[in-house]
Design an enzyme around this catalytic site. Structure first.
Site, PDB file in Angstrom:
ATOM      1  N   GLY A  22       0.831  -1.203   0.000  1.00 23.56           N
ATOM      2  CA  GLY A  22       0.000   0.000   0.000  1.00 23.56           C
ATOM      3  C   GLY A  22       0.858   1.242   0.000  1.00 23.56           C
ATOM      4  N   GLY A  24       1.007   5.318   1.565  1.00 19.80           N
ATOM      5  CA  GLY A  24       0.455   6.276   2.523  1.00 19.80           C
ATOM      6  C   GLY A  24       1.027   7.652   2.283  1.00 19.80           C
ATOM      7  CE  LYS A  43       5.558   4.405   5.718  1.00 22.86           C
ATOM      8  NZ  LYS A  43       4.685   4.583   6.861  1.00 22.86           N
ATOM      9  CG  ASP A 132      -0.405   9.817  11.688  1.00 24.35           C
ATOM     10  OD1 ASP A 132      -1.542  10.323  11.754  1.00 24.35           O
ATOM     11  OD2 ASP A 132       0.047   9.332  10.642  1.00 24.35           O
TER      12      ASP A 132
END
Ligand code: ATP
Ligand code: MG
Length: 527
Positions: A22, A24, A43, A132
């Site tokens: 995914g 972000g 990531k 977050d």
């Protein structure tokens, strides 16, 4: 979704990309394998570099069962940064809440909150504010909560709490003081309060069309706590205080209050290494969505009274309209009266339990059975309205003399008084009206059993008015008529009452607009 790297590529020495997971706000996430065969999440950090990397490097050696483990921070040959971390196979809380828009069972919310609080408490104890916290950054794997993306975290010391710190986070979870730039770990407690609210109700307390509108609500609007199970109200209220000084001082304090609702003690402090696990909760689907929607009794009763009165009014209007359009001119006022009474009773039979039955039971058989019993009662009423002698159903015997109590034979011409013998045997006794009676009772009993009538009165139904529900009521009634459960002559009033009840119940029941799609609202980011 298009990713920079595809399966088999090795942008980073020692790791092979298997697939993209995914994307972000800060980069792309891949599932990959180390040369030794370990599953990892990789990531690729593309933007907001400073913030991401500053936070991550400070957290590299953290170990806590409720945190997504960070393994390394690396650069590839092009100079791009990669965060190598534990690959979490479970769902995010975001995905789970998407599947359960009405919220989770309070018990489950309580258990997951314990894991979340343990992780955030651990970060706080190590001087880190997450900043977050949101459902997309919380994973549930084999029943264990794992908090991720503490890449935005910033090392906290009193001297560092300045307005220079950029505000980064997702606006729905953003504490009011963030806009001043002067904040501390209390912002995570605020976000945890929002998350607890969302787990319990399926929606965030402050929604809006724009970032500005939502921020303004964080700053000034009180949250609507009436949607919460009442025992959570003081906890969420305290966590969402506008003034950080009025919130819980620590995550552990808040976790203790949440755990105490179940009579269980939360850990006094966030667990040190090795970390204490959060209570293991099976994530097997379906997660029960038993949610107590607590609306004060007084409000419920007044809403019910209003809805009942309004339904009677609408039923009268519709019946007059029906009579004008569908009835033969020979039909008299009594027929309209029959339509009216049947419709009003059907509406009330839906409205009363829907309002007073506060626990949400999706396809509960108990609820269907209660509705069936009410349907049977309406069948009795319909019988009576059609002029059938109900007493014959119960094996009544008429005797004017008995009624008079003189023990004499009935006097010819004397009015017949029915004395029912209330017995089950009497119910099944062969009587002239019994087959008709059985049909009426079955017709209304089955019609009320077959449909989920309470959904039409649910304040969180997807639409204010669903034509589909009205059609479903009509089709259901018509099918039962085809099965000869209602005499042809009574079919219009039988089917009509169901159709009108389905329409009226929706019109008179309060409705809350559902929250905007989660995917849309999470795009709102404030930086
Ligand atoms: P944000 O940038 O605000 O964190 P986000 O959480 O939606 O937004 P990313 O953190 O970049 O975006 O994550 C992108 C996707 O990768 C998400 O679907 C997330 O569930 C998945 N993901 C992130 N970290 C992991 C991980 N450690 N294991 C498995 N999947 C992950
Ligand atoms: Mg994330």
């Amino acid at each position: 979704m298009k990713f920079t790297y595809s399966s088999g590529q090795r942008p980073l020495d020692g790791y092979t990309i298997k697939r993209g997971v995914g994307r972000g706000g800060f980069g792309e996430v891949y599932y990959g394998l180390s040369d030794g065969g370990k599953e990892v999440a990789l990531k690729l950090v593309r933007s907001n570099l400073d913030i991401e990397l500053r936070g991550i490097s400070q957290c590299l050696n953290f170990k806590h069962l409720n945190l997504v483990n960070l393994y390394d921070l690396r650069t590839d040959r092009q100079g791009d940064y990669w965060v190598v971390m534990e690959y979490v196979a479970g769902d995010t809380l975001n995905t789970i809440l998407n599947r359960h828009p009405q919220g989770l069972a309070p018990e489950l919310a309580r258990q997951w909150f314990a894991g979340l609080a343990a992780a955030v408490g651990y970060l706080h104890d190590h001087g880190i504010v997450h900043r977050d916290l949101k459902p997309a950054n919380i994973f549930i794997e084999n029943g264990v909560v794992k908090v991720g993306d503490y890449g935005l975290a910033k090392f906290m010391s009193d001297s560092q709490r300045t307005a220079q710190t950029q505000s980064v986070g997702t606006v729905h979870y953003m504490a009011p003081e963030i806009s001043t730039g002067n904040y501390n770990k209390q912002i995570d407690i605020y976000a945890a309060g929002i998350l607890l609210y969302e787990m319990l109700t399926g929606r965030v307390p402050f929604e809006g069309e724009s970032v500005g509108e939502i921020l303004m609500k964080h700053l000034t609007a009180p949250p609507d706590l009436s949607k919460l199970p009442f025992e959570f109200v003081p906890i969420v209220s305290k966590a969402l205080s506008k003034n950080p000084a009025h919130r819980y001082r620590t995550m552990a304090e808040m976790a203790r209050d949440v755990a105490a609702l179940n009579g269980q003690e939360a850990p006094r402090a966030a667990p040190a290494r090795p970390a204490a696990p959060a209570p293991a909760v099976p994530t097997a689907e379906p997660i029960p969505t038993v949610l107590a929607v607590v609306i004060p009794v007084r409000k419920r009763v007044s809403e019910l009274c209003g809805a009942m009165a309004l339904s009677a009014l609408l039923a009268a209007l519709l019946c007059i309209l029906w009579a004008a359009v569908a009835l033969r001119p020979t039909n008299d006022l009594r027929e309209i009266g029959r339509y009216f009474l049947l419709t009003v009773t059907a509406c009330w039979a839906v409205l009363v339990p829907a309002k007073l039955w506060t626990v949400r039971m999706e396809d509960s058989w108990r609820r269907r059975l209660v509705m069936m019993c009410l349907g049977v009662t309406i069948g009795l009423e319909a019988l009576w309205l059609e002029g059938h002698q109900l007493s014959s159903l119960f094996g009544a015997e008429a005797s004017a003399a008995e009624a008079a109590g003189v023990g004499e034979a009935a006097v010819e011409g004397a009015p017949q008084v029915l004395r029912p013998r209330w017995s089950i045997a009497g119910l099944f006794r062969d009587g002239p009206d019994l087959p008709v009676a059985a049909c009426y009772l079955s017709y209304f009993g089955l019609a009320f059993f077959a449909l989920r009538w309470w959904k039409m009165a649910d304040r969180r139904r997807p639409q204010r008015f669903s034509l589909y529900s009205v059609l479903a009521a009509g089709v259901c009634g018509y099918v039962l008529v085809l099965l000869h459960l209602l005499p042809r002559a009574s079919a219009p009033s039988g089917v009509g009452a169901l159709v009108m009840a389905a329409a009226i119940v929706q019109l008179v029941s309060p409705w809350e607009e559902p929250p905007p799609p989660r995917s849309r609202r999470l795009r709102l980011r404030y930086a």
